[in-house]
Design an enzyme around this catalytic site. Sequence first.
Site, PDB file in Angstrom:
ATOM      1  CB  THR A 156     -88.205  10.276  10.543  1.00 60.55           C
ATOM      2  OG1 THR A 156     -88.378   8.745  11.158  1.00 60.55           O
ATOM      3  CG2 THR A 156     -87.236  10.642   9.930  1.00 60.55           C
ATOM      4  N   GLY A 157     -89.877   9.750  13.917  1.00 60.30           N
ATOM      5  CA  GLY A 157     -90.958   9.638  13.988  1.00 60.30           C
ATOM      6  C   GLY A 157     -91.552   9.827  15.463  1.00 60.30           C
ATOM      7  CG  ASP A 197     -89.033  -5.613  11.362  1.00 62.48           C
ATOM      8  OD1 ASP A 197     -89.517  -6.947  11.943  1.00 62.48           O
ATOM      9  OD2 ASP A 197     -87.644  -5.200  12.186  1.00 62.48           O
ATOM     10  CG  ASP A 254     -86.284   1.746  22.198  1.00 62.66           C
ATOM     11  OD1 ASP A 254     -86.008   2.432  23.156  1.00 62.66           O
ATOM     12  OD2 ASP A 254     -85.226   1.207  22.623  1.00 62.66           O
TER      13      ASP A 254
HETATM   14  N1  APR Z   1     -87.355  -1.038  11.576  1.00 57.66           N
HETATM   15  C1  APR Z   1     -87.620   0.541  10.992  1.00 57.66           C
HETATM   16  N2  APR Z   1     -88.133   1.373  11.330  1.00 57.66           N
HETATM   17  C2  APR Z   1     -88.573   1.173  11.953  1.00 57.66           C
HETATM   18  C3  APR Z   1     -88.725   0.089  12.796  1.00 57.66           C
HETATM   19  C4  APR Z   1     -88.679  -1.123  12.281  1.00 57.66           C
HETATM   20  N3  APR Z   1     -89.327  -2.468  12.545  1.00 57.66           N
HETATM   21  N4  APR Z   1     -90.573   0.610  13.582  1.00 57.66           N
HETATM   22  C5  APR Z   1     -89.913   1.861  13.013  1.00 57.66           C
HETATM   23  N5  APR Z   1     -89.103   2.811  12.392  1.00 57.66           N
HETATM   24  C6  APR Z   1     -88.848   3.958  11.955  1.00 57.66           C
HETATM   25  C7  APR Z   1     -90.705   4.959  11.895  1.00 57.66           C
HETATM   26  O1  APR Z   1     -90.822   4.410  10.711  1.00 57.66           O
HETATM   27  C8  APR Z   1     -89.280   6.472  11.989  1.00 57.66           C
HETATM   28  O2  APR Z   1     -89.598   6.220  10.745  1.00 57.66           O
HETATM   29  O3  APR Z   1     -88.241   4.209  13.079  1.00 57.66           O
HETATM   30  C9  APR Z   1     -88.355   5.346  12.472  1.00 57.66           C
HETATM   31  C10 APR Z   1     -88.328   6.093  14.117  1.00 57.66           C
HETATM   32  O4  APR Z   1     -88.798   6.116  14.432  1.00 57.66           O
HETATM   33  P1  APR Z   1     -89.006   5.975  16.429  1.00 57.66           P
HETATM   34  O5  APR Z   1     -88.974   4.321  16.416  1.00 57.66           O
HETATM   35  O6  APR Z   1     -90.730   6.320  17.099  1.00 57.66           O
HETATM   36  O7  APR Z   1     -87.975   6.643  16.893  1.00 57.66           O
HETATM   37  P2  APR Z   1     -87.984   7.886  17.308  1.00 57.66           P
HETATM   38  O8  APR Z   1     -88.318   9.099  16.190  1.00 57.66           O
HETATM   39  O9  APR Z   1     -85.994   8.761  16.699  1.00 57.66           O
HETATM   40  O10 APR Z   1     -88.358   8.611  18.654  1.00 57.66           O
HETATM   41  C11 APR Z   1     -87.471   7.814  19.660  1.00 57.66           C
HETATM   42  O11 APR Z   1     -89.886   6.991  20.179  1.00 57.66           O
HETATM   43  O12 APR Z   1     -89.838   4.407  20.807  1.00 57.66           O
HETATM   44  C12 APR Z   1     -89.428   5.627  21.055  1.00 57.66           C
HETATM   45  O13 APR Z   1     -88.049   5.068  23.161  1.00 57.66           O
HETATM   46  C13 APR Z   1     -88.176   5.829  22.159  1.00 57.66           C
HETATM   47  O14 APR Z   1     -88.400   7.363  23.016  1.00 57.66           O
HETATM   48  C14 APR Z   1     -87.711   6.982  21.359  1.00 57.66           C
HETATM   49  C15 APR Z   1     -88.260   7.140  20.943  1.00 57.66           C
END
Ligand code: APR
Length: 182
Positions: free
Chosen positions: A119-120, A11, A35
């Site tokens: 990637t999320g 995390d 985020d």
């Molecule tokens: N620590 C590390 N990595 C994390 C955490 C954490 N606490 N939480 C999630 N992740 C990982 C996810 O599993 C993924 O591999 O971060 C990566 C990016 O995923 P997202 O957070 O969904 O970000 P992204 O795909 O760039 O999409 C961005 O999602 O949360 C919203 O406000 C954000 O609209 C924006 C979009």
Amino acid sequence: MPAQLTVTEGDITTFGVDPIVNAANSSLLGGGGVDGAIHRAAGPDLLAECRMLGGCPTGEARITRGYRLKARHVIHTVGPVWHGGGHGEAELLAACYANSLALAAEHGLATLAFPAISTGVYGYPVADAATVAAETVRGFLTDRPGSVTDVTFVCFGADATEAFAHAVAAVGLATTQGSPQS
Ligand code: APR
């Protein structure tokens, strides 16, 4: 001394390196995923500062303080939404990493932790994203030796961790499988 590159699972809000990088959206007003985790851990003052920034275009990066986070700064970058790969996604994702590294160096911050940007929610295939990330970091470290000394890819889950470890090895960067830094 070559830069240290680490791939680890964890995390990112628990990391004490400065800065940690946030995968934000263009409003910079928070969201889900990493985020949401960063804003929850940092507290409301982070959002208050982000409001002053007026957003951030995809591929660019902005810096704020970290408030209640262990990291003293957060670099917010906005990754591309995956639309199949033919819409400049790789170039925009590379820009996220390059601009975040440049902004850290500009502020004299030599150690960064990145999540797996895009990637999320944004749906970027993790193996492709890992290759873009590793190649961009290697390019920056080669072009600007000494400006950044320690980069950690903090992955959420085994699949992403494996993809980033493979990508980093493929670009020939020395790496260690780190453990979450307290
Ligand atoms: N620590 C590390 N990595 C994390 C955490 C954490 N606490 N939480 C999630 N992740 C990982 C996810 O599993 C993924 O591999 O971060 C990566 C990016 O995923 P997202 O957070 O969904 O970000 P992204 O795909 O760039 O999409 C961005 O999602 O949360 C919203 O406000 C954000 O609209 C924006 C979009």
